[in-house]
Motif scaffolding. Structure first.
Motif, mmCIF file in Angstrom:
data_model
loop_
_atom_site.group_PDB
_atom_site.id
_atom_site.type_symbol
_atom_site.label_atom_id
_atom_site.label_comp_id
_atom_site.label_asym_id
_atom_site.label_seq_id
_atom_site.Cartn_x
_atom_site.Cartn_y
_atom_site.Cartn_z
ATOM 1 N N ALA A 5 0.826 -1.207 0.000
ATOM 2 C CA ALA A 5 0.000 0.000 0.000
ATOM 3 C C ALA A 5 0.860 1.257 0.000
ATOM 4 O O ALA A 5 0.580 2.220 -0.729
ATOM 5 C CB ALA A 5 -0.933 -0.013 1.216
ATOM 6 N N VAL A 6 1.912 1.245 0.809
ATOM 7 C CA VAL A 6 2.810 2.400 0.855
ATOM 8 C C VAL A 6 3.480 2.608 -0.496
ATOM 9 O O VAL A 6 3.607 3.739 -0.981
ATOM 10 C CB VAL A 6 3.873 2.201 1.962
ATOM 11 N N PHE A 7 3.892 1.507 -1.127
ATOM 12 C CA PHE A 7 4.523 1.619 -2.445
ATOM 13 C C PHE A 7 3.539 2.185 -3.468
ATOM 14 O O PHE A 7 3.906 3.032 -4.291
ATOM 15 C CB PHE A 7 5.009 0.251 -2.912
ATOM 16 N N ALA A 34 12.465 9.026 0.897
ATOM 17 C CA ALA A 34 11.826 9.690 2.037
ATOM 18 C C ALA A 34 10.567 8.945 2.478
ATOM 19 O O ALA A 34 10.281 8.831 3.676
ATOM 20 C CB ALA A 34 11.486 11.135 1.673
ATOM 21 N N GLY A 35 9.817 8.414 1.494
ATOM 22 C CA GLY A 35 8.608 7.662 1.831
ATOM 23 C C GLY A 35 8.913 6.444 2.677
ATOM 24 O O GLY A 35 8.218 6.165 3.657
ATOM 25 N N LEU A 38 9.824 7.572 6.220
ATOM 26 C CA LEU A 38 8.721 8.136 7.007
ATOM 27 C C LEU A 38 7.750 7.092 7.547
ATOM 28 O O LEU A 38 6.972 7.382 8.455
ATOM 29 C CB LEU A 38 7.952 9.160 6.174
ATOM 30 N N VAL A 39 7.772 5.872 6.983
ATOM 31 C CA VAL A 39 6.867 4.831 7.491
ATOM 32 C C VAL A 39 7.631 3.734 8.220
ATOM 33 O O VAL A 39 7.058 2.707 8.567
ATOM 34 C CB VAL A 39 6.040 4.213 6.331
ATOM 35 N N SER A 40 8.907 3.953 8.463
ATOM 36 C CA SER A 40 9.737 2.919 9.094
ATOM 37 C C SER A 40 9.631 2.984 10.609
ATOM 38 O O SER A 40 8.864 3.770 11.183
ATOM 39 C CB SER A 40 11.199 3.104 8.666
ATOM 40 N N ASP A 41 10.474 2.190 11.273
ATOM 41 C CA ASP A 41 10.465 2.125 12.736
ATOM 42 C C ASP A 41 10.815 3.453 13.383
ATOM 43 O O ASP A 41 10.442 3.705 14.533
ATOM 44 C CB ASP A 41 11.458 1.060 13.217
ATOM 45 N N LEU A 280 12.384 2.449 -1.764
ATOM 46 C CA LEU A 280 11.427 2.460 -0.651
ATOM 47 C C LEU A 280 11.916 1.560 0.478
ATOM 48 O O LEU A 280 11.884 1.940 1.657
ATOM 49 C CB LEU A 280 10.056 2.002 -1.151
ATOM 50 N N VAL A 281 12.383 0.368 0.118
ATOM 51 C CA VAL A 281 12.869 -0.575 1.131
ATOM 52 C C VAL A 281 14.134 -0.042 1.798
ATOM 53 O O VAL A 281 14.286 -0.108 3.026
ATOM 54 C CB VAL A 281 13.116 -1.952 0.488
ATOM 55 N N PHE A 282 15.046 0.490 1.000
ATOM 56 C CA PHE A 282 16.276 1.043 1.570
ATOM 57 C C PHE A 282 15.960 2.240 2.465
ATOM 58 O O PHE A 282 16.578 2.427 3.523
ATOM 59 C CB PHE A 282 17.230 1.452 0.452
ATOM 60 N N GLY A 283 14.994 3.054 2.047
ATOM 61 C CA GLY A 283 14.600 4.198 2.870
ATOM 62 C C GLY A 283 14.100 3.779 4.244
ATOM 63 O O GLY A 283 14.297 4.498 5.234
ATOM 64 N N ALA A 284 13.458 2.599 4.310
ATOM 65 C CA ALA A 284 12.957 2.110 5.596
ATOM 66 C C ALA A 284 14.086 1.783 6.560
ATOM 67 O O ALA A 284 13.867 1.704 7.777
ATOM 68 C CB ALA A 284 12.075 0.880 5.374
#
Length: 417
Positions: A5-7, A34-35, A38-41, A280-284
């Protein structure tokens, strides 16, 4: 499913803002980075991803393979034969200089031992054209400059990998998966190159049999099938997938220009999706804790890597060449750290060597800073070439390049990366 969903939301926002990004410093790559953050731990914690999560290494590996496969298709062998000296200088002199300078900075500013410092230098030496796509993909940018950056970034990933593996083995006790002898590494590189050359040629031969051939609407799937088989074959045999991907793309475009033309729209779309997923995964992984774990010396090393080490190394390697001063400065600036460094950094972290976590923290922060710096400056610099040429400002290129790239159609190109 939250990650999906985030992707989807990030992809929708990126598409809606892509027109603006094509004209300004706004970067779609940064939006996904950044996305993910912003939704990571570190923030609401919608998704929980750690560096040892399988999805991290898998997405980075797939993205790097897809990008190198499509980049390889942009290599024109006749032009490369005519202008091989500049990429050879960047790879043979500029890359080793960056490797050594980064190792020195890491040892004295971050305090890592010499072996691990050289390991960090090897991980951060490869460059990635993805985060400077407006430079390597826009017609108004001189052909010599585009080819220099594209060939350099496509080949240096494969050159860095054996050095990374050897240094991991030399850095101390490992978890076992990363350990390899120089002979085994050489075999993997040669096997990857062989797969990358033989498979596209074999597919091209099959297509030319009288009873075989693809109908027009399925022709784009032929290179895709080749890439999928190549990726699986490399991982099943432990061949180097990155060298295989780049060489396969280049060979396929050479032996079958029609296949390249039919696959190009699909290939670019798939490479973009793979890139955005990996970002997105790396940003997390870029949590406040990770940035807080890096010392002031580490931040100094990051800034030196981006603003001094890469530019100085490439400028030294290009001394005495026929490239204009403006093009040298642009080439020196655009040395972004990308998916190869992500993949190799994860190898370091998962190896279990004594200073693995400190090394990965430095590598991850450097990649993040590089993505922001380079992906936000490629469009303005690419457009500056067009503006200056239209204003009649000479750029020092030879007549052959001018006749090749300054057609009215090329001058009218204003689309984004």
């Amino acid at each position: 499913m939250v990650l999906v969903a985030v992707f989807g939301v990030a992809l929708l926002v990126a598409v809606l803002l892509s027109g603006l990004a094509a004209r300004t410093v706004l970067s779609t790559s940064f939006l996904f980075l950044a996305g993910g953050a912003l939704v990571s731990d570190g923030f609401p914690g919608l998704i929980h991803i750690t560096p040892d999560s399988e999805i991290v290494s898998m997405t980075a590996d797939l993205a790097l393979f897809a990008v190198l496969f499509t980049d390889g298709m942009q290599v024109a062998f006749p032009k490369l034969r005519a202008h091989w000296r500049n990429p050879a200088r960047a790879l043979g002199l500029g890359m080793p200089l960056a490797f050594v300078f980064m190792a020195l900075v890491t040892h004295f500013l971050v305090g890592l031992d010499w072996t691990t410092s050289f390991l960090v230098g090897a991980v951060l030496a490869p460059t990635d054209p993805v985060f400077a796509s407006a430079i390597v993909g826009r017609a108004e940018v001189p052909a010599k400059l585009r080819q220099l950056l594209n060939v350099e970034s496509g080949v240096n990933d494969g050159l860095a990998l054996p050095v990374v593996l050897v240094l991991i083995a030399a850095a101390g006790p490992t978890a076992g998966s990363a350990e390899a002898s120089p002979g085994k590494i050489a075999v993997e590189l040669l096997l990857g190159l062989a797969f990358g050359v033989v498979l596209p040629v074999l597919v091209n031969v099959l297509v030319r049999f009288r009873l075989l051939g693809a109908e027009p609407k399925l022709q784009p799937l032929l290179p895709l099938a080749t890439g999928i088989i190549l990726y699986a074959a490399c991982h099943l045999t432990h061949a180097n997938p990155y060298l295989a991907a780049f060489s396969a793309g280049a060979v396929l475009a050479h032996v079958s220009p029609e296949a390249k033309e039919s696959f190009e729209p699909l290939g670019e779309a798939l490479a973009e999706l793979a890139k955005f997923t990996a970002l997105l995964v790396f940003g997390a992984l870029l949590t406040p804790k990770l940035f807080g774990d890096l010392s002031l010396g580490g931040y100094a090393a990051v800034l030196l890597a981006i603003f001094l080490i890469r530019p100085a190394s490439l400028l030294l390697s290009l001394l005495g060449t026929g490239i204009s001063r403006r093009e040298k400065l642009v080439a020196a600036w655009f040395g972004p750290k990308g998916f190869a460094s992500v993949v190799y950094g994860l190898l370091v972290l998962q190896s279990g060597i004594p200073q693995a976590e400190r090394a990965f923290t430095l590598i991850a922060v450097c990649i993040a800073f590089s993505i922001v710096a380079h992906s936000s400056t490629d469009v303005p610099i690419a457009r500056a070439f067009d503006v200056e040429d239209l204003a009649g400002i000479p750029d020092g290129r030879d007549a052959a390049d001018t006749s090749t790239d300054r057609s009215p159609q090329a001058l009218s190109t204003t689309g984004g990366p």
